[in-house]
Design a protein around this motif. Structure first.
Motif, PDB file in Angstrom:
ATOM      1  N   ASN A 161      53.453  38.936   6.364  1.00  0.00           N
ATOM      2  CA  ASN A 161      54.697  39.635   6.699  1.00  0.00           C
ATOM      3  C   ASN A 161      54.410  40.963   7.382  1.00  0.00           C
ATOM      4  O   ASN A 161      55.125  41.349   8.322  1.00  0.00           O
ATOM      5  N   GLY A 162      53.371  41.649   6.917  1.00  0.00           N
ATOM      6  CA  GLY A 162      52.980  42.904   7.562  1.00  0.00           C
ATOM      7  C   GLY A 162      52.571  42.669   9.009  1.00  0.00           C
ATOM      8  O   GLY A 162      52.971  43.416   9.911  1.00  0.00           O
ATOM      9  N   SER A 163      51.809  41.593   9.245  1.00  0.00           N
ATOM     10  CA  SER A 163      51.385  41.281  10.621  1.00  0.00           C
ATOM     11  C   SER A 163      52.577  40.926  11.499  1.00  0.00           C
ATOM     12  O   SER A 163      52.625  41.310  12.679  1.00  0.00           O
ATOM     13  N   LEU A 164      53.515  40.179  10.936  1.00  0.00           N
ATOM     14  CA  LEU A 164      54.702  39.789  11.723  1.00  0.00           C
ATOM     15  C   LEU A 164      55.550  41.017  12.056  1.00  0.00           C
ATOM     16  O   LEU A 164      56.075  41.148  13.171  1.00  0.00           O
ATOM     17  N   LYS A 165      55.657  41.913  11.093  1.00  0.00           N
ATOM     18  CA  LYS A 165      56.389  43.171  11.345  1.00  0.00           C
ATOM     19  C   LYS A 165      55.684  43.986  12.434  1.00  0.00           C
ATOM     20  O   LYS A 165      56.315  44.456  13.383  1.00  0.00           O
ATOM     21  N   ASP A 166      54.360  44.107  12.320  1.00  0.00           N
ATOM     22  CA  ASP A 166      53.608  44.880  13.326  1.00  0.00           C
ATOM     23  C   ASP A 166      53.747  44.256  14.713  1.00  0.00           C
ATOM     24  O   ASP A 166      53.884  44.970  15.719  1.00  0.00           O
ATOM     25  N   ALA A 167      53.705  42.927  14.755  1.00  0.00           N
ATOM     26  CA  ALA A 167      53.823  42.236  16.054  1.00  0.00           C
ATOM     27  C   ALA A 167      55.185  42.534  16.684  1.00  0.00           C
ATOM     28  O   ALA A 167      55.288  42.748  17.905  1.00  0.00           O
ATOM     29  N   ALA A 168      56.223  42.567  15.856  1.00  0.00           N
ATOM     30  CA  ALA A 168      57.569  42.865  16.379  1.00  0.00           C
ATOM     31  C   ALA A 168      57.632  44.298  16.887  1.00  0.00           C
ATOM     32  O   ALA A 168      58.186  44.555  17.970  1.00  0.00           O
ATOM     33  N   VAL A 169      57.060  45.223  16.143  1.00  0.00           N
ATOM     34  CA  VAL A 169      57.076  46.626  16.582  1.00  0.00           C
ATOM     35  C   VAL A 169      56.353  46.745  17.927  1.00  0.00           C
ATOM     36  O   VAL A 169      56.855  47.385  18.867  1.00  0.00           O
ATOM     37  N   THR A 170      55.190  46.097  18.030  1.00  0.00           N
ATOM     38  CA  THR A 170      54.390  46.194  19.267  1.00  0.00           C
ATOM     39  C   THR A 170      55.146  45.612  20.459  1.00  0.00           C
ATOM     40  O   THR A 170      55.280  46.246  21.510  1.00  0.00           O
ATOM     41  N   GLU A 171      55.657  44.379  20.297  1.00  0.00           N
ATOM     42  CA  GLU A 171      56.308  43.714  21.433  1.00  0.00           C
ATOM     43  C   GLU A 171      57.602  44.436  21.832  1.00  0.00           C
ATOM     44  O   GLU A 171      57.849  44.673  23.017  1.00  0.00           O
TER      45      GLU A 171
ATOM     46  N   GLN B  29      62.519  41.143   7.708  1.00  0.00           N
ATOM     47  CA  GLN B  29      61.195  40.510   7.595  1.00  0.00           C
ATOM     48  C   GLN B  29      60.780  40.482   6.126  1.00  0.00           C
ATOM     49  O   GLN B  29      60.621  41.521   5.498  1.00  0.00           O
ATOM     50  N   PHE B  30      60.580  39.275   5.568  1.00  0.00           N
ATOM     51  CA  PHE B  30      60.333  39.186   4.114  1.00  0.00           C
ATOM     52  C   PHE B  30      59.710  37.842   3.747  1.00  0.00           C
ATOM     53  O   PHE B  30      59.866  36.854   4.468  1.00  0.00           O
ATOM     54  N   PRO B  31      59.052  37.790   2.590  1.00  0.00           N
ATOM     55  CA  PRO B  31      58.635  36.504   2.039  1.00  0.00           C
ATOM     56  C   PRO B  31      59.798  35.925   1.226  1.00  0.00           C
ATOM     57  O   PRO B  31      60.520  36.670   0.548  1.00  0.00           O
TER      58      PRO B  31
ATOM     59  N   ALA C 226      60.271  43.958   3.882  1.00  0.00           N
ATOM     60  CA  ALA C 226      60.054  43.949   2.432  1.00  0.00           C
ATOM     61  C   ALA C 226      58.776  43.196   2.085  1.00  0.00           C
ATOM     62  O   ALA C 226      58.793  41.985   1.811  1.00  0.00           O
ATOM     63  N   HIS C 227      57.659  43.888   2.150  1.00  0.00           N
ATOM     64  CA  HIS C 227      56.404  43.336   1.616  1.00  0.00           C
ATOM     65  C   HIS C 227      55.555  44.500   1.126  1.00  0.00           C
ATOM     66  O   HIS C 227      55.530  45.562   1.752  1.00  0.00           O
ATOM     67  N   GLN C 228      54.844  44.266   0.037  1.00  0.00           N
ATOM     68  CA  GLN C 228      54.073  45.347  -0.585  1.00  0.00           C
ATOM     69  C   GLN C 228      52.790  45.655   0.186  1.00  0.00           C
ATOM     70  O   GLN C 228      52.263  46.770   0.096  1.00  0.00           O
ATOM     71  N   GLU C 229      52.272  44.645   0.913  1.00  0.00           N
ATOM     72  CA  GLU C 229      50.914  44.744   1.461  1.00  0.00           C
ATOM     73  C   GLU C 229      50.926  44.780   3.002  1.00  0.00           C
ATOM     74  O   GLU C 229      51.294  43.797   3.642  1.00  0.00           O
TER      75      GLU C 229
END
Ligand SMILES: Cc1cc2nc3c(=O)[nH]c(=O)nc-3n(C[C@H](O)[C@H](O)[C@H](O)COP(=O)(O)OP(=O)(O)OC[C@H]3O[C@@H](n4cnc5c(N)ncnc54)[C@H](O)[C@@H]3O)c2cc1C
Length: 230
Positions: free
Chosen positions: A19-29, A101-103, A11-14
């Motif tokens: 939060n977007g970077s943390l989500k991407d890092a989880a997807v990658t790992e 994953q959220f602020p 849940a992040h707009q950007e």
């Protein structure tokens, strides 16, 4: 942990946010490990957060006096919940691990994520009376809150003005996740990325990736009152 399934409810707009970077890092790992990763990107999906009559397809059980909990329970049993809710329930049903994953918004989740919780975790699907807490439906699944704050770690202590971060975790980890039977993993809290240096922010993302390398070996927290309040 090839073959494990992970659902990230994001849940992040950007996309370029922390939060977007943390989500991407989880997807990658997790993908690197061979996991099947699904992301519910709630803002991108324009996810409906409101719990309304629209969540029931067809006739209501009691059209004279609408009761959301009763109607969604009945609709779940009759397989007549709205398709967006069914889709999320399917993703959740298949997952071994769910990462939120959220602020942090007002000591809680953003409204769009609260709406996901309200609508997806309906009676019959996520719990039954009396099948909840240690008898909850999702005992074979783990869940983890990964979130960012504006407040620093120092502010979120018992005697500081923001209070202990664990007080905030109680409604979400205990009232939602543990209630539904999930094994709750230690939350990943990244305090105050907006105040941090670029290097520190990069370190936050790297530490999250490193933690995920061994996430499948982690033991759940002890979901007792004392974990939160003593
Ligand atoms: C309605 C509302 C209620 C709120 N309530 C609370 C509350 O109760 N308690 C509280 O503490 N806070 C609260 N906040 C603040 C909120 O939690 C923070 O603003 C949020 O957590 C910051 O996360 P972000 O992803 O938006 O950060 P961003 O602003 O996106 O990220 C910070 C910086 O990191 C940069 N960045 C992104 N990716 C990387 C990367 N890979 N490497 C290095 N840098 C990167 C970004 O470009 C940006 O400059 C609230 C905010 C709102 C809007």
């Amino acid at each position: 942990m090839a073959g494990k399934r992970v659902l990230i409810v994001y849940a992040h707009q950007e996309p370029k946010s922390m939060n977007g970077s943390l989500k991407d890092a989880a997807v990658t790992e997790l993908s690197r490990q061979g996991c099947q990763v699904t992301v519910s990107d709630l803002y991108a999906m324009n996810f409906e957060p409101r719990a309304t009559k629209n969540d029931i397809v067809g006739a209501l059980s009691n059209p004279k006096s609408f009761n959301y909990a009763v109607e969604t329970y009945e609709a779940y049993k009759k397989q007549s919940l709205s398709s967006d809710v069914v889709e999320e329930q399917k993703k959740l049903q298949e997952a071994d691990l769910v990462i939120f994953q959220f602020p942090l918004y007002w000591y809680s989740v953003p409204a769009i994520l609260k709406g996901w919780i309200d609508r997806v975790l309906c009676q019959g699907f996520a719990y039954e009376i009396p099948k909840y807490f240690k008898n909850g439906f999702f005992q074979n699944k783990s869940a983890l809150l990964s979130f960012t704050t504006a407040g620093t770690a120092e502010m979120y202590f018992k005697k500081e003005y923001a209070g202990d971060i664990r007080y905030i975790l109680w409604p979400l980890q205990h009232g939602v996740l543990h209630f539904c039977g999930f094994k709750v993993l230690t939350p990943q809290i990244n305090y105050a990325p907006e105040r941090a240096s670029e290097d520190k922010r990069k370190e936050m993302v790297t530490s999250w990736s490193r933690r995920l390398e061994t996430i499948w070996d982690e033991k759940p927290i002890d979901c007792s009152l004392s974990w939160y309040f003593e």
